[in-house]
Design an enzyme around this catalytic site. Structure first.
Site, PDB file in Angstrom:
ATOM      1  N   GLN A   1      -5.338  -2.283  -3.768  1.00  0.00           N
ATOM      2  CA  GLN A   1      -4.227  -3.231  -3.892  1.00  0.00           C
ATOM      3  C   GLN A   1      -4.761  -4.601  -4.283  1.00  0.00           C
ATOM      4  O   GLN A   1      -4.001  -5.526  -4.504  1.00  0.00           O
ATOM      5  CB  GLN A   1      -3.515  -3.367  -2.540  1.00  0.00           C
ATOM      6  CG  GLN A   1      -2.848  -2.100  -2.056  1.00  0.00           C
ATOM      7  CD  GLN A   1      -2.530  -2.205  -0.560  1.00  0.00           C
ATOM      8  OE1 GLN A   1      -3.316  -1.830   0.288  1.00  0.00           O
ATOM      9  NE2 GLN A   1      -1.366  -2.728  -0.246  1.00  0.00           N
TER      10      GLN A   1
ATOM     11  N   HIS B   1      -2.284  -3.051  -8.378  1.00  0.00           N
ATOM     12  CA  HIS B   1      -1.616  -4.340  -8.615  1.00  0.00           C
ATOM     13  C   HIS B   1      -2.287  -5.122  -9.753  1.00  0.00           C
ATOM     14  O   HIS B   1      -2.116  -6.336  -9.853  1.00  0.00           O
ATOM     15  CB  HIS B   1      -1.608  -5.175  -7.327  1.00  0.00           C
ATOM     16  CG  HIS B   1      -0.813  -4.545  -6.217  1.00  0.00           C
ATOM     17  ND1 HIS B   1      -0.808  -5.004  -4.931  1.00  0.00           N
ATOM     18  CD2 HIS B   1       0.027  -3.471  -6.216  1.00  0.00           C
ATOM     19  CE1 HIS B   1      -0.018  -4.243  -4.176  1.00  0.00           C
ATOM     20  NE2 HIS B   1       0.490  -3.301  -4.934  1.00  0.00           N
TER      21      HIS B   1
END
Ligand code: ZN
Length: 247
Positions: free
Chosen positions: A106, A124
């Site tokens: 992430q 992300h």
């Protein structure tokens, strides 16, 4: 199970695994000194409208202002200072030893790559690059930092960061589910498993009887019961210990 025994058994599971899928969250980056955006001192609490400042809509409407905010929020001029830690290097070394290591992260800081890992699914995106939405040319962070508002050399279009913005789509999701469902060992590192969709990954991993699962996170999470091994410890301390046991 006490922590010592859990670490020893985890070391044995790592040694015998040939394919390992890792989910890494903010905790592995904070261990390198990078501020956690969601912590009490993080940007989410300092700027009350961060979700707007980091949104697709803001980039589309006011790209110049967007870049000023973006650089400030991610403290981009500081980013080159941060180095991978024992956890990042440990994962890179497993890959050098011939194991198949897939890292779903992430984090946008690129530290897994800097440590030497090569199969990284950045859900992300990454701050390492930006691109021109018009001609698709890709630019490195060093170029992005040259001017307050980075523009394409070819067509003068304002660049767009390769970080997934609010309103944008999380990346590599199918590959991440696939990697979680088909591995010998699934490791969650420094993630509180609160953010959808990554918090779904442990369920995929737990469905396979052959997969050993472990979570190392300083705080307990709501999904701890799904893991074979649960360690509420600092990542660097655990990986320093694992390194000793496996060398
Ligand atoms: Zn261009």
């Amino acid at each position: 199970m006490n922590d010592r025994l859990a670490i020893e058994q985890l070391a044995a599971a790592i040694a015998s695994a040939s394919s390992i899928t890792v989910l890494s969250g903010a905790g592995i980056s904070t261990a390198s000194g990078i501020p956690d955006f969601r912590s009490d001192n993080g940007i989410y609490t300092k700027h009350d409208n961060v979700e707007y400042l980091l949104s697709e809509g803001y980039y589309n409407r006011e790209p110049k202002q967007f870049w000023i905010s973006f650089k400030h929020i991610f403290q981009l001029q500081e980013m080159h200072k941060y180095e991978p830690n024992a956890a990042h290097y440990f994962l890179a070394k497993l890959e050098q030893q011939g194991k198949k290591v897939t890292i779903v992260t992430q984090n946008v800081d690129g530290l897994h790559r800097k440590a030497g890992s090569s199969h990284i699914l950045e859900a992300h995106g990454s701050i390492d690059h930006a691109h021109c939405p018009k001609c698709k040319r890709v630019y490195p962070l060093s170029y992005v930092m040259e001017k307050p508002v980075p523009r394409c050399e070819d067509d003068d279009f304002i660049l767009k960061p390769d970080v997934v913005l609010f309103g944008g789509r999380v990346r590599h999701l199918d590959e991440a589910y696939e990697a979680a469902a088909h591995c010998d060992l699934f490791l969650t590192l420094g993630s509180s498993l609160e953010v959808y969709p990554v918090k779904e990954l442990p369920h995929y991993a737990a469905q396979s009887k052959q997969t050993t699962t472990a979570i190392i996170n300083f705080q307990p999470t709501a999904l701890d019961r799904h893991f074979d091994f649960v360690l509420h410890q600092e990542l660097v301390a655990v990986f320093t210990e694992l390194e000793k046991l496996l060398s």
